[in-house]
Enzyme design. Structure first.
Site, PDB file in Angstrom:
ATOM      1  N   CYS A   1       0.895  -1.090   0.056  1.00 44.49           N
ATOM      2  CA  CYS A   1       0.081  -0.030  -0.019  1.00 44.49           C
ATOM      3  C   CYS A   1       0.845   1.205  -0.026  1.00 44.49           C
ATOM      4  CB  CYS A   1      -0.861   0.074   1.226  1.00 44.49           C
ATOM      5  SG  CYS A   1       0.053  -0.079   2.782  1.00 44.49           S
TER       6      CYS A   1
ATOM      7  N   HIS B   1      -1.496   0.785   7.518  1.00 42.09           N
ATOM      8  CA  HIS B   1      -1.943   0.898   6.270  1.00 42.09           C
ATOM      9  C   HIS B   1      -1.503   2.382   5.810  1.00 42.09           C
ATOM     10  CE1 HIS B   1      -4.104  -0.116   2.664  1.00 42.09           C
ATOM     11  NE2 HIS B   1      -4.996   0.765   2.601  1.00 42.09           N
TER      12      HIS B   1
ATOM     13  N   ASN C   1      -7.204   5.683  -0.265  1.00 45.73           N
ATOM     14  CA  ASN C   1      -6.886   4.285   0.171  1.00 45.73           C
ATOM     15  C   ASN C   1      -6.376   3.595  -1.204  1.00 45.73           C
ATOM     16  OD1 ASN C   1      -6.974   1.609   1.073  1.00 45.73           O
ATOM     17  ND2 ASN C   1      -8.851   1.683   2.303  1.00 45.73           N
TER      18      ASN C   1
END
Length: 663
Positions: free
Chosen positions: A74, A233, A257
């Site tokens: 990520c 994250h 995201n």
């Protein structure tokens, strides 16, 4: 950036009418190394085997709508997205957009990554890992767009395999994409809405690339919170806007995201009624559509409450200066000087500073920084550990540095040691703070005129390599502070004001002398001290000047002229000691013995070239030739120390000529 490999490989593929297959990064499990997916069976396919109409880019790099797949990267996707939103120019440097699946297609693609001072081109084929005919790692929301997956493959090749990029930090990827200066801000340390809003506005005005993270101290895996956000994250920080709500001006932040879904569900989320309470001009129609695409708005106040760390990559050193909170930052023209170095156990790995008399600490590499101008100067020191991995571990090197300043008006030693520290008692100016295991430690300082010593160090004595960058708003002189090669002794210099008076006589209007001025000073000084009229040749003075002129200005100030005068007298004594036959000549054998005496290893091939270049037909040298030979050898040695990595130098022709023509 080098294009030769890509161009050559592509031409060969076209000539053979074959698609490129990268033997350095083969389409098999050796390029994956993913223990978490060991049960998954991958099939490598080219884009045209996945979709009927593949494109490299569909809407341009500024629309980086990439989605995370099976890899835990990520942070990588967040960095790409933030870069795309901030600097189209830099993203196109990393991802050349003149590539496609139509014109001159050969199954080969190229990408560029910044690696410690230069851009490195990485070439890959377009065979990508799939499961059931679909991409398994990074994909685009536009199903026939493949630049993101190919960039991910090139990045995996850069670090060895896909497993190597399964976990990392946003600022590491940002550094590889830009060569900027990275910084980490703890959002839990005394930030209020107004203070952070002002800082973020400055960052955006200067094209700082930003990402954020939430940490979970109780777990290493990602976990969805009630807020819709995920712990452990990374998120991209894309842009901001100001709105007037309930009579107050508020800054809203747009985040993304990397999953491509999963959004914040609090104030200013897609479904929040606050969007209906502002003017249509201020409203974000995308948010009103309530589309779960991973993009969402939130207030700065909620941003501080919910995120732990703001990871930054500044494209300019301006943003590290202390007054950035005021917003009054002007773009400076920075000069940059850089060095490669290493910590070696028993030699240059000295660990941290425990006390000023520590023999261990002072073996660390040292760098001398001199500010000759008037008034304070903004300086940014960036220390990077040269590493080939992205996931931190308990064994990672914790890096930092210490800065000392010498007393004004006192000639500093070549290098600080426990023996001379008490004599010079330099002031501890500042340190980089807590040692940490991240790749870069960058701090800004405002330094007064004078001479400083920067000591890069580690928390414990370990072996590692580093890349030191020094950015300054004014001209500075920086060079490795090393023990003098050759003779070192206390040399009593009679008539201590002799060089001062000769320097004043021959200096230019800028208060410095060139090689001819140095030649006159040394000639007259030798005549005054020895009565001999044969001074040193102009060529010898040129060789000597280059030793003390790493910035290639062609000029020396008084302090460096005094060092040059002492150096040449020490070598005159060494010449006399080496001349065991007392014939005012040094033979090759005597020369080799002299090298060994000062622990300087030179092989027979190099020695042969030295005596052929500077000696007569028998290889014997007179004093002036002897001086030239040694000054040139040590100048080349210093160039190698500054430019080498892992004992090797990689240069093209122009770089080599630039580095050696002045030596």
């Amino acid at each position: 950036m080098k294009m030769t490999d890509y161009v050559t490989l592509k031409r060969k593929c076209r000539q053979k009418n074959k698609l490129f297959e990268d033997q350095e990064f083969p389409a098999n499990d050796s390029s994956l190394l993913l223990p978490r997916t060991s049960a998954v069976s991958f099939t490598w396919k080219r884009p045209q085997e996945i979709v009927p109409d593949p494109h490299f880019m569909v809407q341009g790099p500024e629309n980086a709508n990439l989605k995370q797949g099976l890899l835990g990267n990520c942070w990588f996707i967040a960095a790409v997205t933030s870069l795309a939103a901030t600097s189209k120019f830099l993203l196109e440097t990393v991802v050349p957009s003149d590539q496609n699946f139509v014109d001159d297609y050969a199954g080969i693609f190229r990408f560029n990554f910044w690696q410690y001072g230069s851009w490195r081109e990485v070439v890959v084929d377009d065979r990508l890992p799939t499961v059931n005919g679909s991409l398994t790692f990074t994909t685009s929301t536009t199903k026939n767009e493949f630049w993101g997956a190919l960039l991910e493959k090139a990045y995996a090749k850069l670090y060895g395999n896909y497993g190597a990029i399964d976990g990392g930090r946003i600022n590491d990827a940002m550094l590889d994409f830009t060569g900027g200066i990275t910084e980490i801000i703890d959002l839990k340390e005394s930030f209020n809405e107004e203070k952070l809003s002002n800082i973020l506005e400055v960052f955006w005005s200067m094209e700082t690339i930003m990402g954020v993270t939430i940490f979970d101290p109780d777990s290493q895996t990602e976990r969805r919170l009630d807020t819709g956000l995920y712990t452990n994250h990374a998120y991209s920080l894309i842009r901001h806007r100001k709105v007037t709500h309930e009579g107050k001006t508020k800054m809203l932040l747009l985040l993304r995201n990397p999953f491509g879904h999963g959004e914040w569900n609090g104030a200013w989320s897609d479904s929040d009624t606050a969007w209906q309470e502002i003017t249509p001009e201020e409203r974000d129609e995308h948010a009103v559509q309530r589309k779960d695409d991973g993009e969402f708005w939130m207030s700065v106040e909620d941003f501080i409450k919910n995120f732990d760390e703001l990871e930054l990559c500044h494209l300019s050193p301006d943003l590290l200066m202390a007054n950035r909170e005021s917003g009054l930052i002007g773009r400076k023209k920075w000069t940059k000087i850089s060095f490669f170095g290493s910590w070696i156990k028993g030699t240059t790995a000295g660990g941290p500073l425990y006390n000023y008399q520590s023999n261990q600490f002072w073996i660390n590499p040292q760098f001398s920084l001199t500010l000759d101008h008037t008034g304070p100067c903004s300086v940014v020191v960036s220390l990077l550990e040269i590493i080939d991995k992205l996931r931190p571990s308990a064994e990672d090197v914790h890096i930092g540095f210490v800065i000392f300043r010498f007393k004004p008006g006192v000639a500093p030693p070549d290098r600080l040691t426990p023996e001379n520290f008490s004599e010079h008692t330099p002031q501890l100016v500042d340190t980089s703070g807590i040692f940490w295991p991240y790749r870069e430690r960058a701090i800004s300082f405002v330094l007064d005129p004078g001479t400083y010593i920067i000591v890069p160090c580690t928390y414990v004595p370990v072996e590692a390599e580093f890349y030191l960058r020094i950015f300054s708003a004014k001209e500075v002189v920086v060079c490795p502070a090393e023990e003098s090669l050759g003779p070192i002794r206390d040399l009593m210099l009679p008539q201590s004001n002799l060089i001062d008076s000769l320097f004043q006589k021959h200096r230019g209007p800028d208060g410095k002398v060139d090689a001819r001025g140095l030649h006159k000073i040394l000639q007259e000084a030798k005549r005054e001290m020895t009565g001999k009229s044969d001074g040193y040749s102009l060529e010898t003075c040129r060789c000597l000047l280059s030793l003390y002129d790493p910035l290639v200005t062609g000029l020396l100030d008084l302090t460096k002229v005094k060092k040059a005068w002492k150096k040449i007298q020490l070598w005159a004594i060494a010449f006399q000691e080496a001349d065991v036959n007392h014939d005012n000549m040094v033979s090759p054998t005597e020369l080799n013995d002299l090298f060994r005496k000062y622990n300087f290893t030179i092989d027979s091939m190099a020695l042969h070239r030295v005596v052929r270049r500077y000696g007569d037909r028998n290889g014997d040298m007179e004093e002036d030739d002897f001086m030239q030979a040694f000054f040139r050898i040590f100048d080349l040695y210093q160039i190698f120390k500054r430019k080498s990595s892992k004992g090797r130098i990689s240069m093209n022709l122009n770089e080599w000529m630039a580095a050696t023509l002045y030596s």
